[in-house]
Design a protein around this motif. Structure first.
Motif, PDB file in Angstrom:
ATOM      1  N   VAL A   1    -115.458  30.548 -71.444  1.00 37.47           N
ATOM      2  CA  VAL A   1    -114.368  29.783 -70.858  1.00 37.47           C
ATOM      3  C   VAL A   1    -114.243  30.181 -69.387  1.00 37.47           C
ATOM      4  N   SER A   2    -113.908  29.208 -68.545  1.00 33.46           N
ATOM      5  CA  SER A   2    -113.773  29.455 -67.104  1.00 33.46           C
ATOM      6  C   SER A   2    -112.294  29.505 -66.733  1.00 33.46           C
ATOM      7  N   PRO A   3    -111.742  30.683 -66.441  1.00 29.32           N
ATOM      8  CA  PRO A   3    -110.333  30.769 -66.044  1.00 29.32           C
ATOM      9  C   PRO A   3    -110.131  30.177 -64.641  1.00 29.32           C
ATOM     10  N   VAL A   4    -109.041  29.469 -64.467  1.00 29.12           N
ATOM     11  CA  VAL A   4    -108.681  28.892 -63.168  1.00 29.12           C
ATOM     12  C   VAL A   4    -107.220  29.235 -62.891  1.00 29.12           C
ATOM     13  N   ALA A   5    -106.978  29.961 -61.810  1.00 31.65           N
ATOM     14  CA  ALA A   5    -105.613  30.326 -61.426  1.00 31.65           C
ATOM     15  C   ALA A   5    -105.063  29.254 -60.494  1.00 31.65           C
ATOM     16  N   VAL A   6    -104.002  28.592 -60.920  1.00 33.26           N
ATOM     17  CA  VAL A   6    -103.404  27.536 -60.098  1.00 33.26           C
ATOM     18  C   VAL A   6    -101.977  27.924 -59.737  1.00 33.26           C
ATOM     19  N   ASN A   7    -101.553  27.474 -58.577  1.00 29.69           N
ATOM     20  CA  ASN A   7    -100.173  27.689 -58.141  1.00 29.69           C
ATOM     21  C   ASN A   7     -99.776  26.517 -57.262  1.00 29.69           C
TER      22      ASN A   7
ATOM     23  N   VAL B   1    -100.567  16.108 -48.709  1.00 18.81           N
ATOM     24  CA  VAL B   1    -100.778  16.930 -49.901  1.00 18.81           C
ATOM     25  C   VAL B   1    -101.994  17.813 -49.672  1.00 18.81           C
ATOM     26  N   ARG B   2    -101.806  19.096 -49.824  1.00 22.39           N
ATOM     27  CA  ARG B   2    -102.908  20.028 -49.573  1.00 22.39           C
ATOM     28  C   ARG B   2    -103.352  20.684 -50.873  1.00 22.39           C
ATOM     29  N   VAL B   3    -104.662  20.690 -51.111  1.00 24.29           N
ATOM     30  CA  VAL B   3    -105.246  21.380 -52.258  1.00 24.29           C
ATOM     31  C   VAL B   3    -106.198  22.441 -51.714  1.00 24.29           C
ATOM     32  N   ARG B   4    -105.805  23.693 -51.800  1.00 24.64           N
ATOM     33  CA  ARG B   4    -106.616  24.803 -51.312  1.00 24.64           C
ATOM     34  C   ARG B   4    -107.476  25.336 -52.454  1.00 24.64           C
ATOM     35  N   VAL B   5    -108.764  25.469 -52.191  1.00 25.82           N
ATOM     36  CA  VAL B   5    -109.715  25.894 -53.220  1.00 25.82           C
ATOM     37  C   VAL B   5    -110.344  27.209 -52.798  1.00 25.82           C
ATOM     38  N   THR B   6    -110.313  28.184 -53.690  1.00 20.20           N
ATOM     39  CA  THR B   6    -110.976  29.468 -53.461  1.00 20.20           C
ATOM     40  C   THR B   6    -111.822  29.790 -54.684  1.00 20.20           C
ATOM     41  N   GLY B   7    -112.817  30.610 -54.477  1.00 16.86           N
ATOM     42  CA  GLY B   7    -113.732  30.936 -55.560  1.00 16.86           C
ATOM     43  C   GLY B   7    -114.773  29.853 -55.748  1.00 16.86           C
ATOM     44  N   ALA B   8    -115.858  30.189 -56.394  1.00 13.70           N
ATOM     45  CA  ALA B   8    -116.959  29.238 -56.609  1.00 13.70           C
ATOM     46  C   ALA B   8    -116.835  28.597 -57.979  1.00 13.70           C
TER      47      ALA B   8
ATOM     48  N   TYR C   1    -101.059  22.729 -53.510  1.00 14.34           N
ATOM     49  CA  TYR C   1    -101.650  23.322 -54.712  1.00 14.34           C
ATOM     50  C   TYR C   1    -102.748  24.281 -54.287  1.00 14.34           C
ATOM     51  N   SER C   2    -102.823  25.412 -54.935  1.00 16.97           N
ATOM     52  CA  SER C   2    -103.935  26.340 -54.733  1.00 16.97           C
ATOM     53  C   SER C   2    -104.696  26.458 -56.042  1.00 16.97           C
ATOM     54  N   VAL C   3    -106.017  26.371 -55.960  1.00 18.11           N
ATOM     55  CA  VAL C   3    -106.900  26.433 -57.129  1.00 18.11           C
ATOM     56  C   VAL C   3    -107.910  27.549 -56.897  1.00 18.11           C
ATOM     57  N   HIS C   4    -107.912  28.551 -57.777  1.00 18.10           N
ATOM     58  CA  HIS C   4    -108.797  29.702 -57.628  1.00 18.10           C
ATOM     59  C   HIS C   4    -109.670  29.813 -58.880  1.00 18.10           C
ATOM     60  N   PHE C   5    -110.968  29.576 -58.703  1.00 15.41           N
ATOM     61  CA  PHE C   5    -111.917  29.679 -59.814  1.00 15.41           C
ATOM     62  C   PHE C   5    -112.333  31.134 -60.008  1.00 15.41           C
ATOM     63  N   LEU C   6    -112.252  31.615 -61.243  1.00 12.89           N
ATOM     64  CA  LEU C   6    -112.647  32.980 -61.577  1.00 12.89           C
ATOM     65  C   LEU C   6    -113.968  32.961 -62.334  1.00 12.89           C
ATOM     66  N   GLU C   7    -114.534  34.133 -62.519  1.00 10.96           N
ATOM     67  CA  GLU C   7    -115.795  34.252 -63.246  1.00 10.96           C
ATOM     68  C   GLU C   7    -115.602  33.873 -64.715  1.00 10.96           C
TER      69      GLU C   7
END
Length: 488
Positions: free
Chosen positions: A389-395, A279-286, A426-432
């Motif tokens: 609020v902290s938006p998080v784009a997941v796919n 299972v892979r969880v890819r994280v982008t953004g701070a 899963y990909s998790v991208h933290f936005l501003e």
């Protein structure tokens, strides 16, 4: 490709309007075109298209081309045992005559099925298959849309029961009437026996004489597919189906191991352990800094029930998750605290504010999952709970089994099926962070967050809701009965 498009368009238009003419492209190696549609009645007011060659990649229906859609009916409306029986019979189906082969497939796939369940599969599962596998759907829709307003367009199939193709051809391609083979039924169940093919023409005439409504010429066909259902995420050719059944026992073992990793191990090490288990969880953004005095509110789009767990893994700490509906199994195996909402605005506000005072909270404002690259309308309630609020784009990526379902009996196994995939990702991208205070309304903030997530994922934002999804896929509004003692 341009030459091929001209050939398809010119041939179909000339045949549909009754003006048969010879066209050539001057290009070698052009794929064979489907046979000319059969016209019934007055071609000036009615056009009847033989759609078998358009629904299949081959101009001649065979056991190999008919197997995937009938296998989907057998598995999705029935069970995996019924699908295995159809697969076991496949070598014998290849040597049978077409009509006999078709009758055997219909018997195995439909015998004992509820009519409403088979209709649900035709409406919610098979359109996705035909969009992916059917030949020249866009060209046919373009031709149908180019016909005069007073011309009705009907579809005739000699290889598919009407219940399998009617929703796709009417709702997505734009046909006014669809007539296929009929499967006999009684007391709400299919017998698995087909009626004779000769009745097609009679039923088609009856359907057209009943004053079938004109197609909505303001719509653009084929319509985009936003919602679909079903468990299988691949095209079930005989070889692929055989591989699935071989892999199935190993998939169950893998799911058990992966569930144990997420439920037993500490948050800070689950990412590495899950990667070793496939299972892979890819994280982008701070990830944003911790909020002072209270928890941080994360708003993400909704792909599966594991969205909040993926975010928790990316953060390396436990978070609270809120959801509108939850099965007992999902609640049992969840490694993070879950809170069921009531869909009562004030009560839900109180519950989420209470959680936010205790720690970080993950909320999915869409209210339900969406598999396709679209975002549903965001509920604005989350924008009223915190100053930002902290938006998080997941796919997510599923190669064999989808981890979402609208069927009440199958929904409790959604997370298990997702973890049964060979290599779920899963990909998790933290936005501003987005500020919510100020003169803007909560609706404007919700729309802004939806737009930011859509841009990050390259998805299309929509105004569709959970109700729209469940009315299409399940025939209900997606409400879940809960005990009044829990606030519902």
């Amino acid at each position: 490709m341009l030459n091929l498009h001209r050939v398809i368009k010119n041939n179909l238009v000339s045949c549909l309007l009754g003006r048969h003419r010879q066209t050539t492209t001057g290009t070698t190696g052009t794929p064979a075109l489907p046979p000319a549609p059969r016209l019934l009645g007055d071609s000036k007011t009615t056009v009847v298209v033989d759609v078998d060659a358009l629904l299949l990649k081959s101009s001649a229906p065979s056991a190999a081309t008919l197997f995937p859609p009938f296998f989907l009916v057998a598995v999705e409306a029935g069970n995996f045992a019924r699908g295995f029986l159809l697969l076991a019979l496949y070598p014998f189906l290849r040597v049978l005559a077409h009509e006999t082969c078709l009758k055997v497939m219909v018997m195995v796939a439909f015998c004992g099925l509820r009519r409403n369940e088979a209709a649900r599969i035709g409406r919610a599962v098979l359109p996705k298959y035909f969009f992916r596998e059917a030949a020249r759907v866009e060209a046919l829709a373009e031709v149908a849309g180019a016909l005069p307003k007073e011309v009705k367009v009907a579809a005739l199939s000699r290889s598919f029961p009407t219940v399998m193709i009617e929703a796709f051809l009417k709702d997505y391609v734009g046909f006014n009437a669809v007539v296929g083979r009929e499967v006999k039924s009684g007391c709400g169940y299919f017998s698995g026996v087909m009626e004779d093919e000769e009745t097609n023409t009679e039923r088609l005439s009856d359907a057209l004489n009943k004053g079938t409504e004109k197609k909505n010429i303001t719509c653009r066909y084929p319509k985009p597919m936003v919602f679909h259902d079903g468990r299988l995420a691949f095209t079930p050719t005989p070889a692929a189906a055989f591989a699935m059944y071989i892999y199935f026992p190993f998939a169950i073992i893998l799911a058990v191991v992966r569930i144990a990793i997420f439920t037993i191990l500490p948050r800070r090490v689950t990412g590495v352990a899950a990667m070793l288990a496939g299972v892979r969880v890819r994280v982008t953004g701070a990830p944003p800094a911790a909020a002072d005095g209270a928890g941080r509110l994360y708003a993400c789009n909704h792909r599966t029930l594991l969205d909040a767990i993926a975010i928790s893994t990316a953060l390396g700490k436990t978070v609270f998750a809120v959801t509108y509906s939850l099965s007992w199994l999902s609640e049992l195996i969840s490694p993070i605290p879950l809170l069921r909402l009531t869909r009562g605005r004030e009560e839900d506000r109180r519950r989420m504010a209470s959680l936010l005072a205790r720690g970080d909270v993950v909320v999915s404002p869409e209210g339900t999952t969406c598999r396709e690259p679209y975002l549903l309308r965001f509920s604005p309630l989350f924008a009223e709970l915190a100053d930002e609020v902290s938006p998080v784009a997941v796919n997510e990526r599923s190669s064999m089994f989808y981890g979402t379902s609208t069927s009440p009996g199958a929904k409790c196994f959604d997370s298990v099926y997702f973890l049964m995939n060979p290599r779920p990702e899963y990909s998790v991208h933290f936005l501003e962070p987005v500020p919510t205070a100020g003169r803007r309304s909560s609706i404007e903030v919700a729309n802004q967050v939806q737009g930011l997530l859509a841009d990050a994922l390259d998805f299309t934002p929509t105004a569709l809701t959970r109700k729209n999804k469940y009315l299409l896929l399940a025939g209900n509004e997606g409400t879940v009965a809960t005990k009044k003692s829990k606030g519902n």
